[in-house]
Design a protein around this motif. Structure first.
Motif, PDB file in Angstrom:
ATOM      1  N   SER A  57       0.729  -1.179   0.096  1.00 49.22           N
ATOM      2  CA  SER A  57       0.150   0.059  -0.085  1.00 49.22           C
ATOM      3  C   SER A  57       0.985   1.272   0.020  1.00 49.22           C
ATOM      4  O   SER A  57       0.519   2.149  -0.733  1.00 49.22           O
ATOM      5  N   VAL A  60       2.093   1.948  -3.615  1.00 51.45           N
ATOM      6  CA  VAL A  60       1.593   2.208  -4.638  1.00 51.45           C
ATOM      7  C   VAL A  60       0.871   3.829  -4.488  1.00 51.45           C
ATOM      8  O   VAL A  60       0.666   4.577  -5.425  1.00 51.45           O
ATOM      9  N   VAL A  66       1.534   1.505 -11.535  1.00 51.24           N
ATOM     10  CA  VAL A  66       1.606   0.304 -10.712  1.00 51.24           C
ATOM     11  C   VAL A  66       1.902  -0.857 -11.606  1.00 51.24           C
ATOM     12  O   VAL A  66       1.122  -1.135 -12.312  1.00 51.24           O
ATOM     13  N   HIS A  83      -5.998  -1.665  -3.339  1.00 46.36           N
ATOM     14  CA  HIS A  83      -7.259  -0.955  -3.611  1.00 46.36           C
ATOM     15  C   HIS A  83      -7.517   0.219  -2.980  1.00 46.36           C
ATOM     16  O   HIS A  83      -7.516   1.188  -3.677  1.00 46.36           O
ATOM     17  N   LEU A  86      -5.216   3.001  -4.257  1.00 42.92           N
ATOM     18  CA  LEU A  86      -4.966   3.246  -5.611  1.00 42.92           C
ATOM     19  C   LEU A  86      -5.801   4.586  -6.166  1.00 42.92           C
ATOM     20  O   LEU A  86      -7.085   4.834  -5.739  1.00 42.92           O
ATOM     21  N   LEU A  88      -7.320   5.078  -9.114  1.00 40.04           N
ATOM     22  CA  LEU A  88      -7.622   4.400 -10.498  1.00 40.04           C
ATOM     23  C   LEU A  88      -7.970   5.520 -11.696  1.00 40.04           C
ATOM     24  O   LEU A  88      -7.800   5.145 -12.875  1.00 40.04           O
ATOM     25  N   GLN A  91      -3.509   6.833 -12.013  1.00 35.71           N
ATOM     26  CA  GLN A  91      -2.699   5.956 -12.192  1.00 35.71           C
ATOM     27  C   GLN A  91      -3.040   4.922 -13.286  1.00 35.71           C
ATOM     28  O   GLN A  91      -4.007   4.629 -13.715  1.00 35.71           O
ATOM     29  N   ILE A  93      -2.315   1.124 -14.113  1.00 37.64           N
ATOM     30  CA  ILE A  93      -2.210  -0.264 -13.446  1.00 37.64           C
ATOM     31  C   ILE A  93      -1.947  -1.022 -14.701  1.00 37.64           C
ATOM     32  O   ILE A  93      -2.647  -1.270 -15.429  1.00 37.64           O
ATOM     33  N   SER A 113     -12.745   0.975 -14.364  1.00 37.99           N
ATOM     34  CA  SER A 113     -11.231   1.327 -14.229  1.00 37.99           C
ATOM     35  C   SER A 113     -10.482   0.950 -15.476  1.00 37.99           C
ATOM     36  O   SER A 113     -10.894   0.316 -16.438  1.00 37.99           O
TER      37      SER A 113
END
Ligand SMILES: NC(=O)c1ccc[n+]([C@@H]2O[C@H](COP(=O)([O-])OP(=O)(O)OC[C@H]3O[C@@H](n4cnc5c(N)ncnc54)[C@H](OP(=O)(O)O)[C@@H]3O)[C@@H](O)[C@H]2O)c1
Length: 260
Positions: A57, A60, A66, A83, A86, A88, A91, A93, A113
Protein backbone atom coordinates in the motif's frame (compact mmCIF):
# COMPACT_ATOMS: atom_id res chain seq x y z
CA UNK A 1 7.69 9.38 -13.14
CA UNK A 2 7.51 6.85 -10.30
CA UNK A 3 6.87 3.16 -10.98
CA UNK A 4 5.89 0.74 -8.21
CA UNK A 5 6.56 -2.95 -8.77
CA UNK A 6 4.38 -5.19 -6.64
CA UNK A 7 6.52 -8.32 -6.75
CA UNK A 8 10.16 -8.21 -7.82
CA UNK A 9 10.93 -11.81 -8.75
CA UNK A 10 12.07 -13.10 -12.15
CA UNK A 11 9.78 -10.93 -14.26
CA UNK A 12 9.45 -7.85 -12.04
CA UNK A 13 13.21 -7.87 -11.46
CA UNK A 14 13.96 -8.28 -15.19
CA UNK A 15 11.79 -5.24 -16.05
CA UNK A 16 13.35 -3.16 -13.26
CA UNK A 17 16.89 -3.99 -14.38
CA UNK A 18 15.94 -3.32 -18.02
CA UNK A 19 14.43 0.10 -17.19
CA UNK A 20 17.55 1.15 -15.30
CA UNK A 21 19.97 -0.34 -17.86
CA UNK A 22 18.19 1.45 -20.73
CA UNK A 23 18.22 4.75 -18.83
CA UNK A 24 14.41 4.88 -19.04
CA UNK A 25 14.12 5.33 -15.28
CA UNK A 26 16.41 6.50 -12.56
CA UNK A 27 16.71 3.90 -9.80
CA UNK A 28 15.21 6.46 -7.38
CA UNK A 29 12.05 6.49 -9.53
CA UNK A 30 11.45 2.79 -8.89
CA UNK A 31 9.81 1.33 -5.78
CA UNK A 32 9.93 -2.46 -5.42
CA UNK A 33 8.01 -4.71 -3.09
CA UNK A 34 8.32 -8.42 -2.36
CA UNK A 35 7.15 -10.91 0.21
CA UNK A 36 10.59 -11.25 1.77
CA UNK A 37 13.36 -8.80 2.65
CA UNK A 38 15.88 -11.17 0.96
CA UNK A 39 14.37 -10.42 -2.47
CA UNK A 40 14.46 -6.69 -1.79
CA UNK A 41 18.11 -6.92 -0.68
CA UNK A 42 18.85 -8.70 -3.96
CA UNK A 43 17.34 -5.92 -6.10
CA UNK A 44 19.15 -3.29 -4.00
CA UNK A 45 22.30 -5.33 -4.64
CA UNK A 46 21.73 -4.51 -8.33
CA UNK A 47 21.30 -0.81 -7.56
CA UNK A 48 21.28 0.55 -4.02
CA UNK A 49 19.23 3.61 -5.04
CA UNK A 50 16.12 1.52 -5.86
CA UNK A 51 13.51 2.14 -3.17
CA UNK A 52 12.14 -0.99 -1.50
CA UNK A 53 9.43 -1.91 0.99
CA UNK A 54 7.40 -4.95 1.97
CA UNK A 55 4.37 -2.66 2.35
CA UNK A 56 2.44 -2.78 -0.95
CA UNK A 57 0.00 0.00 0.00
CA UNK A 58 2.85 2.33 0.84
CA UNK A 59 4.52 1.53 -2.50
CA UNK A 60 1.50 2.34 -4.67
CA UNK A 61 0.52 5.53 -2.82
CA UNK A 62 2.92 7.81 -4.73
CA UNK A 63 3.32 5.83 -7.97
CA UNK A 64 2.31 7.05 -11.44
CA UNK A 65 2.44 3.49 -12.78
CA UNK A 66 1.77 0.34 -10.72
CA UNK A 67 3.09 -2.94 -12.14
CA UNK A 68 1.55 -6.08 -10.64
CA UNK A 69 4.22 -8.76 -10.98
CA UNK A 70 3.20 -11.40 -8.44
CA UNK A 71 2.13 -14.93 -9.36
CA UNK A 72 -1.32 -15.02 -11.02
CA UNK A 73 -3.05 -16.59 -8.01
CA UNK A 74 -1.87 -13.71 -5.77
CA UNK A 75 -3.22 -10.89 -7.94
CA UNK A 76 -6.64 -10.90 -6.24
CA UNK A 77 -5.14 -10.78 -2.75
CA UNK A 78 -2.71 -8.01 -3.70
CA UNK A 79 -5.44 -6.02 -5.43
CA UNK A 80 -7.62 -6.18 -2.29
CA UNK A 81 -4.66 -4.96 -0.27
CA UNK A 82 -3.70 -1.99 -2.46
CA UNK A 83 -7.18 -1.04 -3.70
CA UNK A 84 -7.86 1.59 -1.00
CA UNK A 85 -4.64 3.41 -1.92
CA UNK A 86 -5.01 3.26 -5.72
CA UNK A 87 -5.99 6.38 -7.62
CA UNK A 88 -7.66 4.56 -10.49
CA UNK A 89 -8.49 7.75 -12.40
CA UNK A 90 -4.84 8.93 -12.32
CA UNK A 91 -2.56 5.92 -12.08
CA UNK A 92 -1.79 3.43 -14.81
CA UNK A 93 -2.22 -0.14 -13.57
CA UNK A 94 -0.27 -2.80 -15.47
CA UNK A 95 -0.59 -6.52 -14.74
CA UNK A 96 2.01 -8.91 -16.13
CA UNK A 97 0.31 -11.97 -14.64
CA UNK A 98 -0.15 -14.73 -17.21
CA UNK A 99 -3.75 -15.87 -17.60
CA UNK A 100 -5.27 -12.98 -15.60
CA UNK A 101 -7.61 -11.26 -18.06
CA UNK A 102 -8.71 -7.64 -18.29
CA UNK A 103 -12.16 -8.86 -17.21
CA UNK A 104 -10.66 -10.51 -14.11
CA UNK A 105 -8.82 -7.29 -13.27
CA UNK A 106 -11.95 -5.20 -13.77
CA UNK A 107 -13.93 -7.51 -11.48
CA UNK A 108 -11.28 -7.07 -8.80
CA UNK A 109 -11.05 -3.28 -9.00
CA UNK A 110 -14.25 -1.99 -10.57
CA UNK A 111 -15.56 -2.23 -14.09
CA UNK A 112 -14.92 1.38 -15.06
CA UNK A 113 -11.20 1.18 -14.19
CA UNK A 114 -8.36 1.39 -16.68
CA UNK A 115 -6.02 -1.60 -16.89
CA UNK A 116 -3.18 -2.85 -18.99
CA UNK A 117 -2.49 -6.53 -19.42
CA UNK A 118 1.11 -6.83 -20.50
CA UNK A 119 3.11 -9.93 -21.35
CA UNK A 120 6.84 -9.29 -21.60
CA UNK A 121 9.44 -12.01 -22.02
CA UNK A 122 12.56 -12.32 -19.91
CA UNK A 123 14.76 -10.77 -22.63
CA UNK A 124 13.49 -7.33 -21.51
CA UNK A 125 16.44 -7.44 -19.13
CA UNK A 126 18.82 -7.56 -22.11
CA UNK A 127 16.78 -4.78 -23.81
CA UNK A 128 15.73 -7.14 -26.61
CA UNK A 129 12.47 -8.40 -25.17
CA UNK A 130 9.10 -8.82 -26.80
CA UNK A 131 6.13 -7.32 -24.96
CA UNK A 132 2.44 -7.67 -25.82
CA UNK A 133 0.15 -4.94 -24.52
CA UNK A 134 -3.66 -5.16 -24.25
CA UNK A 135 -5.81 -2.68 -22.40
CA UNK A 136 -9.24 -1.80 -21.17
CA UNK A 137 -10.53 1.73 -21.16
CA UNK A 138 -7.16 3.45 -21.61
CA UNK A 139 -6.79 6.74 -23.46
CA UNK A 140 -4.53 6.84 -26.54
CA UNK A 141 -2.10 8.91 -24.47
CA UNK A 142 -1.91 6.17 -21.81
CA UNK A 143 -1.52 3.44 -24.45
CA UNK A 144 1.32 5.41 -26.06
CA UNK A 145 2.98 5.90 -22.67
CA UNK A 146 2.92 2.18 -21.81
CA UNK A 147 4.07 1.19 -25.31
CA UNK A 148 6.92 3.75 -25.15
CA UNK A 149 7.96 2.40 -21.76
CA UNK A 150 8.19 -1.23 -22.92
CA UNK A 151 9.67 -0.26 -26.30
CA UNK A 152 12.77 0.88 -24.38
CA UNK A 153 13.15 -2.81 -23.42
CA UNK A 154 12.85 -4.21 -26.96
CA UNK A 155 9.90 -4.72 -29.28
CA UNK A 156 6.51 -3.75 -27.82
CA UNK A 157 3.24 -4.15 -29.65
CA UNK A 158 -0.35 -3.33 -28.75
CA UNK A 159 -2.66 -6.27 -29.51
CA UNK A 160 -6.23 -7.34 -29.06
CA UNK A 161 -6.42 -9.30 -25.80
CA UNK A 162 -7.48 -12.46 -27.65
CA UNK A 163 -3.95 -12.65 -29.15
CA UNK A 164 -2.24 -12.66 -25.75
CA UNK A 165 -2.18 -16.50 -25.37
CA UNK A 166 -0.65 -16.87 -28.85
CA UNK A 167 1.84 -14.10 -28.08
CA UNK A 168 2.77 -15.78 -24.81
CA UNK A 169 3.46 -19.06 -26.63
CA UNK A 170 5.43 -17.38 -29.41
CA UNK A 171 7.55 -14.95 -27.39
CA UNK A 172 7.54 -15.90 -23.68
CA UNK A 173 7.66 -19.69 -24.13
CA UNK A 174 9.48 -18.93 -27.39
CA UNK A 175 12.57 -17.85 -25.45
CA UNK A 176 12.81 -21.39 -24.05
CA UNK A 177 12.10 -22.91 -27.48
CA UNK A 178 14.92 -20.91 -29.08
CA UNK A 179 17.20 -21.91 -26.20
CA UNK A 180 16.31 -25.56 -26.76
CA UNK A 181 17.42 -25.20 -30.41
CA UNK A 182 20.65 -23.66 -29.10
CA UNK A 183 21.16 -26.54 -26.69
CA UNK A 184 20.49 -29.10 -29.46
CA UNK A 185 22.92 -27.40 -31.85
CA UNK A 186 25.54 -27.21 -29.07
CA UNK A 187 25.21 -30.96 -28.46
CA UNK A 188 25.66 -31.50 -32.19
CA UNK A 189 28.67 -29.17 -32.22
CA UNK A 190 30.34 -31.16 -29.46
CA UNK A 191 29.74 -34.39 -31.39
CA UNK A 192 31.35 -32.71 -34.41
CA UNK A 193 34.47 -31.89 -32.36
CA UNK A 194 34.08 -28.54 -30.55
CA UNK A 195 34.52 -28.17 -26.81
CA UNK A 196 31.15 -27.44 -25.06
CA UNK A 197 31.96 -23.79 -24.26
CA UNK A 198 33.21 -23.19 -27.83
CA UNK A 199 30.07 -24.82 -29.23
CA UNK A 200 27.88 -22.66 -26.95
CA UNK A 201 29.43 -19.35 -28.10
CA UNK A 202 29.38 -20.46 -31.77
CA UNK A 203 25.69 -21.36 -31.69
CA UNK A 204 24.65 -18.30 -29.64
CA UNK A 205 26.39 -15.98 -32.13
CA UNK A 206 24.99 -17.91 -35.10
CA UNK A 207 21.42 -17.54 -33.81
CA UNK A 208 22.01 -13.86 -32.99
CA UNK A 209 23.46 -13.41 -36.49
CA UNK A 210 20.46 -15.07 -38.15
CA UNK A 211 17.99 -12.92 -36.19
CA UNK A 212 19.98 -9.73 -36.87
CA UNK A 213 20.16 -10.43 -40.62
CA UNK A 214 16.38 -10.91 -40.77
CA UNK A 215 15.67 -7.86 -38.59
CA UNK A 216 17.92 -5.66 -40.72
CA UNK A 217 16.73 -6.91 -44.12
CA UNK A 218 13.05 -7.59 -43.25
CA UNK A 219 13.39 -10.56 -45.61
CA UNK A 220 11.30 -13.71 -45.38
CA UNK A 221 13.51 -16.40 -43.78
CA UNK A 222 13.10 -18.68 -46.79
CA UNK A 223 14.52 -15.97 -49.12
CA UNK A 224 17.53 -15.57 -46.82
CA UNK A 225 17.90 -19.37 -46.57
CA UNK A 226 17.89 -19.65 -50.39
CA UNK A 227 20.88 -17.31 -50.48
CA UNK A 228 23.01 -19.66 -48.36
CA UNK A 229 21.74 -22.86 -49.96
CA UNK A 230 23.74 -24.07 -52.93
CA UNK A 231 21.99 -26.52 -55.26
CA UNK A 232 23.16 -30.00 -54.30
CA UNK A 233 25.16 -28.49 -51.41
CA UNK A 234 25.56 -29.36 -47.76
CA UNK A 235 23.10 -26.79 -46.28
CA UNK A 236 20.10 -28.19 -48.17
CA UNK A 237 21.12 -31.71 -47.14
CA UNK A 238 21.15 -30.60 -43.49
CA UNK A 239 17.83 -28.73 -43.79
CA UNK A 240 16.14 -31.70 -45.46
CA UNK A 241 17.45 -34.11 -42.81
CA UNK A 242 16.04 -31.81 -40.09
CA UNK A 243 12.66 -31.64 -41.81
CA UNK A 244 12.65 -35.44 -42.20
CA UNK A 245 12.97 -35.58 -38.40
CA UNK A 246 9.95 -33.28 -38.09
CA UNK A 247 11.60 -29.91 -37.30
CA UNK A 248 8.82 -27.54 -38.49
CA UNK A 249 6.04 -29.80 -37.22
CA UNK A 250 7.74 -30.10 -33.82
CA UNK A 251 8.00 -26.29 -33.50
CA UNK A 252 4.35 -25.71 -34.48
CA UNK A 253 3.16 -28.55 -32.19
CA UNK A 254 5.15 -27.01 -29.31
CA UNK A 255 3.61 -23.57 -29.89
CA UNK A 256 0.09 -25.01 -29.99
CA UNK A 257 0.72 -27.05 -26.83
CA UNK A 258 1.81 -23.84 -25.04
CA UNK A 259 -1.39 -21.94 -25.68
CA UNK A 260 -3.13 -21.13 -22.38
N1 LIG B 1 8.83 -15.44 -16.00
C1 LIG B 1 8.30 -15.12 -17.19
O1 LIG B 1 8.86 -15.36 -18.27
C2 LIG B 1 6.99 -14.38 -17.26
C3 LIG B 1 6.56 -13.90 -18.48
C4 LIG B 1 5.40 -13.16 -18.54
C5 LIG B 1 4.65 -12.97 -17.38
N2 LIG B 1 5.07 -13.50 -16.19
C6 LIG B 1 4.25 -13.27 -14.99
O2 LIG B 1 4.99 -12.52 -14.05
C7 LIG B 1 4.46 -12.78 -12.74
C8 LIG B 1 5.61 -13.05 -11.81
O3 LIG B 1 6.26 -14.23 -12.23
P1 LIG B 1 7.76 -14.51 -11.80
O4 LIG B 1 8.26 -15.56 -12.69
O5 LIG B 1 8.49 -13.21 -11.71
O6 LIG B 1 7.50 -15.07 -10.29
P2 LIG B 1 8.50 -15.00 -9.06
O7 LIG B 1 9.90 -15.02 -9.52
O8 LIG B 1 8.02 -16.02 -8.07
O9 LIG B 1 8.22 -13.54 -8.44
C9 LIG B 1 7.08 -13.21 -7.73
C10 LIG B 1 7.41 -12.09 -6.79
O10 LIG B 1 6.24 -11.75 -6.06
C11 LIG B 1 6.61 -11.50 -4.71
N3 LIG B 1 5.46 -11.63 -3.83
C12 LIG B 1 4.83 -12.76 -3.41
N4 LIG B 1 3.77 -12.43 -2.62
C13 LIG B 1 3.75 -11.07 -2.57
C14 LIG B 1 2.93 -10.13 -1.91
N5 LIG B 1 1.89 -10.50 -1.17
N6 LIG B 1 3.21 -8.81 -2.07
C15 LIG B 1 4.26 -8.41 -2.83
N7 LIG B 1 5.08 -9.26 -3.49
C16 LIG B 1 4.83 -10.57 -3.32
C17 LIG B 1 7.69 -12.51 -4.44
O11 LIG B 1 8.45 -12.12 -3.31
P3 LIG B 1 9.59 -13.08 -2.68
O12 LIG B 1 10.64 -13.18 -3.72
O13 LIG B 1 10.05 -12.34 -1.50
O14 LIG B 1 8.92 -14.39 -2.39
C18 LIG B 1 8.48 -12.42 -5.75
O15 LIG B 1 9.40 -11.36 -5.68
C19 LIG B 1 3.52 -13.98 -12.86
O16 LIG B 1 2.19 -13.55 -12.72
C20 LIG B 1 3.79 -14.52 -14.25
O17 LIG B 1 2.62 -15.07 -14.83
C21 LIG B 1 6.24 -14.17 -16.09
Amino acid sequence: MTIAFIGTGNMGGAIVRGLIKSGTCLPEEIICTAKTQATLDKIRGYNACIRTTTNNSEAVAEADIVVLAVKPWLINQVMEEIHPKLKLNKQIIVSVAAGVTLKDLAEMAGNDSTFFRVIPNTAVEALCGVTFIAHQGASQEQVDEVQRLFATLGYALVVDEKLIPAGTALASCGIAFAMRYIRAAMAGGVELGFRPEEAARIVEHTVKGAATLLLESCEHPEVAIDRVTTAGGITIKGLNAMEESGFTTAVIDGLKASMV
